[in-house]
Scaffold this motif. Structure first.
Motif, PDB file in Angstrom:
ATOM      1  N   ASP A  20      97.235  21.770  22.996  1.00 24.27           N
ATOM      2  CA  ASP A  20      95.788  21.608  22.828  1.00 24.27           C
ATOM      3  C   ASP A  20      95.088  21.358  24.153  1.00 24.27           C
ATOM      4  O   ASP A  20      94.030  21.913  24.427  1.00 24.27           O
ATOM      5  CB  ASP A  20      95.478  20.429  21.878  1.00 24.27           C
ATOM      6  N   VAL A  21      95.677  20.512  24.973  1.00 22.84           N
ATOM      7  CA  VAL A  21      95.014  20.200  26.244  1.00 22.84           C
ATOM      8  C   VAL A  21      95.063  21.409  27.181  1.00 22.84           C
ATOM      9  O   VAL A  21      94.137  21.645  27.951  1.00 22.84           O
ATOM     10  CB  VAL A  21      95.600  18.917  26.890  1.00 22.84           C
ATOM     11  N   LEU A  22      96.107  22.220  27.056  1.00 23.39           N
ATOM     12  CA  LEU A  22      96.193  23.437  27.881  1.00 23.39           C
ATOM     13  C   LEU A  22      95.078  24.425  27.533  1.00 23.39           C
ATOM     14  O   LEU A  22      94.637  25.203  28.376  1.00 23.39           O
ATOM     15  CB  LEU A  22      97.554  24.124  27.704  1.00 23.39           C
ATOM     16  N   LYS A  23      94.618  24.356  26.282  1.00 22.93           N
ATOM     17  CA  LYS A  23      93.532  25.253  25.839  1.00 22.93           C
ATOM     18  C   LYS A  23      92.150  24.633  26.074  1.00 22.93           C
ATOM     19  O   LYS A  23      91.144  25.276  25.807  1.00 22.93           O
ATOM     20  CB  LYS A  23      93.692  25.546  24.338  1.00 22.93           C
ATOM     21  N   SER A  24      92.125  23.389  26.548  1.00 26.77           N
ATOM     22  CA  SER A  24      90.844  22.690  26.716  1.00 26.77           C
ATOM     23  C   SER A  24      90.253  22.964  28.103  1.00 26.77           C
ATOM     24  O   SER A  24      90.829  23.685  28.905  1.00 26.77           O
ATOM     25  CB  SER A  24      91.039  21.189  26.505  1.00 26.77           C
ATOM     26  N   ASP A  25      89.116  22.359  28.381  1.00 29.13           N
ATOM     27  CA  ASP A  25      88.434  22.585  29.666  1.00 29.13           C
ATOM     28  C   ASP A  25      89.132  21.908  30.833  1.00 29.13           C
ATOM     29  O   ASP A  25      88.997  22.323  31.969  1.00 29.13           O
ATOM     30  CB  ASP A  25      86.996  22.052  29.590  1.00 29.13           C
ATOM     31  N   PHE A  26      89.842  20.820  30.539  1.00 26.55           N
ATOM     32  CA  PHE A  26      90.369  20.004  31.638  1.00 26.55           C
ATOM     33  C   PHE A  26      91.889  19.919  31.623  1.00 26.55           C
ATOM     34  O   PHE A  26      92.481  19.420  30.663  1.00 26.55           O
ATOM     35  CB  PHE A  26      89.818  18.574  31.538  1.00 26.55           C
ATOM     36  N   LEU A  27      92.501  20.374  32.685  1.00 29.53           N
ATOM     37  CA  LEU A  27      93.937  20.138  32.862  1.00 29.53           C
ATOM     38  C   LEU A  27      94.147  18.845  33.629  1.00 29.53           C
ATOM     39  O   LEU A  27      95.187  18.210  33.563  1.00 29.53           O
ATOM     40  CB  LEU A  27      94.593  21.300  33.623  1.00 29.53           C
ATOM     41  N   THR A  28      93.121  18.486  34.423  1.00 31.21           N
ATOM     42  CA  THR A  28      93.159  17.206  35.141  1.00 31.21           C
ATOM     43  C   THR A  28      91.734  16.701  35.302  1.00 31.21           C
ATOM     44  O   THR A  28      90.782  17.479  35.161  1.00 31.21           O
ATOM     45  CB  THR A  28      93.894  17.366  36.496  1.00 31.21           C
ATOM     46  N   GLN A  29      91.589  15.416  35.540  1.00 30.68           N
ATOM     47  CA  GLN A  29      90.281  14.772  35.714  1.00 30.68           C
ATOM     48  C   GLN A  29      89.354  14.946  34.522  1.00 30.68           C
ATOM     49  O   GLN A  29      88.137  14.971  34.663  1.00 30.68           O
ATOM     50  CB  GLN A  29      89.617  15.248  37.014  1.00 30.68           C
ATOM     51  N   GLY A  30      89.953  15.091  33.337  1.00 33.50           N
ATOM     52  CA  GLY A  30      89.171  15.159  32.102  1.00 33.50           C
ATOM     53  C   GLY A  30      89.209  13.819  31.384  1.00 33.50           C
ATOM     54  O   GLY A  30      89.414  12.776  32.016  1.00 33.50           O
ATOM     55  N   PRO A  31      89.051  13.866  30.048  1.00 31.98           N
ATOM     56  CA  PRO A  31      88.960  12.606  29.284  1.00 31.98           C
ATOM     57  C   PRO A  31      90.298  11.956  28.941  1.00 31.98           C
ATOM     58  O   PRO A  31      90.328  10.811  28.491  1.00 31.98           O
ATOM     59  CB  PRO A  31      88.248  13.041  27.992  1.00 31.98           C
ATOM     60  N   LYS A  32      91.409  12.674  29.089  1.00 30.62           N
ATOM     61  CA  LYS A  32      92.689  12.172  28.594  1.00 30.62           C
ATOM     62  C   LYS A  32      93.261  11.021  29.426  1.00 30.62           C
ATOM     63  O   LYS A  32      93.894  10.122  28.879  1.00 30.62           O
ATOM     64  CB  LYS A  32      93.716  13.312  28.483  1.00 30.62           C
ATOM     65  N   VAL A  33      93.059  11.059  30.729  1.00 29.93           N
ATOM     66  CA  VAL A  33      93.596   9.987  31.578  1.00 29.93           C
ATOM     67  C   VAL A  33      92.930   8.647  31.261  1.00 29.93           C
ATOM     68  O   VAL A  33      93.623   7.670  30.975  1.00 29.93           O
ATOM     69  CB  VAL A  33      93.522  10.357  33.084  1.00 29.93           C
ATOM     70  N   PRO A  34      91.578   8.586  31.261  1.00 19.42           N
ATOM     71  CA  PRO A  34      90.963   7.303  30.871  1.00 19.42           C
ATOM     72  C   PRO A  34      91.335   6.870  29.459  1.00 19.42           C
ATOM     73  O   PRO A  34      91.515   5.676  29.202  1.00 19.42           O
ATOM     74  CB  PRO A  34      89.452   7.548  30.996  1.00 19.42           C
TER      75      PRO A  34
END
Ligand SMILES: *Cc1c(COP(=O)(O)O)cnc(C)c1O
Length: 385
Positions: A20-34
């Motif tokens: 899912d995250v691979l298909k999303s806008d952010f591979l890094t510096q997106g919402p998942k890290v926070p």
């Protein structure tokens, strides 16, 4: 090796989350890290979480955030992975060790106190002491904390082994007895992000400093003395940092894994009980569990009669496809540390322990029949001695 000493446990939920995250806008510096940072902090009972690309990076920025530099000392345990000590040297500080207690295999508070007394008289007290929760069992944090108040050092807990473990009925990582706690998410550890690490703290300034240090020393916010650039493009570098960022791909895996952390630790506890029960009459030393601790059992270290028996058991079990391992060669016995002036005999408890130790396989997917095979093979080796 058909049965390794440790390995990751990945399920369909983990795979779907990463896809899912691979298909999303952010591979890094997106919402998942926070999101992962908040979830880890909440799980541990700490105020802040700072995710990075490895525990080594987390330990490094933890030391920098506490101001470790030239002319400072960092003390850690010799019974650890080399990274715990290396980060002190990377900060330009000097590193020394505090020997382990022969029953807990963790930094010995009495050795620590004696060494502090000597260091005080020479004016070389440590700036940071880094206890390591070996195999997932907590160090005596109350004793170390008491000494930190008396002698004025900061504490970084290297909890690389101890995600999901508890001390005095509270999760390790709540930083009740430390400034910063660091976890590793390498695949052999309790939960994984492939590579990754995270630091927890209750100190806002320390958290902010670590965030700066993991991303080039750059921030978006404008400082008061810099009026000339005010637009959305704006960023400013205010210190020297690294790129130690965790990616959103990794953080997503971490979030998914964290939802099963208690399941992982319970399974490891169950496997450990089986070992305790089945091996209780064998001529070996089992890893004693101490009051007030609940181990995550990253490792299950046993001690054989002597180094000769250890070597033959190691070789026999490896031949049978059982990936036993040895944790750890004392850091001060590494050639690099010998060149810094450390010698054989400097920390005898850790050296004696190392001579005889062997880690048995322990991980989420270790099933009963594989564990029985490990137990039977070990018993076979021991009866042949
Ligand atoms: C694994 C480990 C580290 C380093 O972790 P990475 O995430 O691989 O950098 C540091 N300290 C200890 C005790 C470890 O076991």
């Amino acid at each position: 090796m058909s049965i390794p000493y440790g390995r990751q446990s990945i399920n369909q939920q983990d795979i779907d989350a990463v896809v899912d995250v691979l298909k999303s806008d952010f591979l890094t510096q997106g919402p998942k890290v926070p999101e992962f940072e908040v979830k880890m902090a909440v799980y541990c009972g700490a105020e802040y979480g700072v995710a990075v690309n490895s525990a080594t990076s987390a330990l490094h920025i933890a030391c920098l955030a506490l101001g470790l530099g030239k002319d400072d000392f960092l003390w850690t345990s010799p019974n650890t992975f080399v990274a715990s000590a290396n980060v002190g040297l990377l900060c330009g500080a000097q590193v020394d060790f505090v020997d382990i207690d022969s029953s807990t295999y963790n930094m010995c508070p009495i050795e620590l106190e004696n060494k502090l007394k000597q260091a005080e008289s020479k004016g070389v007290l440590p700036k940071i002491v880094m206890p390591v929760h070996f195999a997932g069992q907590s160090c005596d944090m109350q004793a170390i904390y008491r000494l930190s108040k008396q002698y004025g050092f900061a504490i970084i807990e290297d909890a690389s082994h101890a995600v999901g473990a508890s001390y005095l009925d509270q999760k390790i990582g709540n930083c009740r007895y430390s400034d910063i706690t660091v976890f590793s998410f390498h695949p052999v550890k309790i939960i994984t992000t492939a590579e990754g690490g995270l630091a927890t703290t209750n100190n806002k300034d320390i958290a902010e400093r670590m965030r700066l240090l993991r991303a080039h020393g750059v921030r978006k916010k404008q400082s008061d003395n810099n009026h000339s650039f005010n637009g959305d493009w704006f960023y400013e570098q205010i210190t020297l940092g690294m790129n130690y960022r965790m990616s959103d791909v990794q953080a997503t895996l971490g979030i998914s894994q964290l939802s099963r952390v208690d399941e992982f630790v319970n399974k490891r506890q169950e496997l450990a009980s089986n070992y305790f029960k089945e091996l209780s009459t064998c001529p070996i030393t089992l890893p004693e569990q101490f009051k007030g601790t609940y181990s995550s059992f990253h490792l299950f270290p046993i001690q054989l009669k002597n180094s000769i028996v250890r070597k033959s058991v190691f070789e026999h079990m490896r031949k049978k496809g059982i990936g036993v391992q040895v944790h750890y060669i004392p850091v001060h016995r590494q050639p690099f540390y010998n060149n810094l002036g450390f010698n054989k005999g400097d920390f005898p408890n850790s050296e004696n322990y190392y001579e005889k130790v062997l880690s048995l396989p322990i991980y989420k997917a270790l099933n009963d029949s594989d564990q029985s095979f490990v137990i039977d093979t070990l018993k076979e080796c021991l009866s042949a001695e």
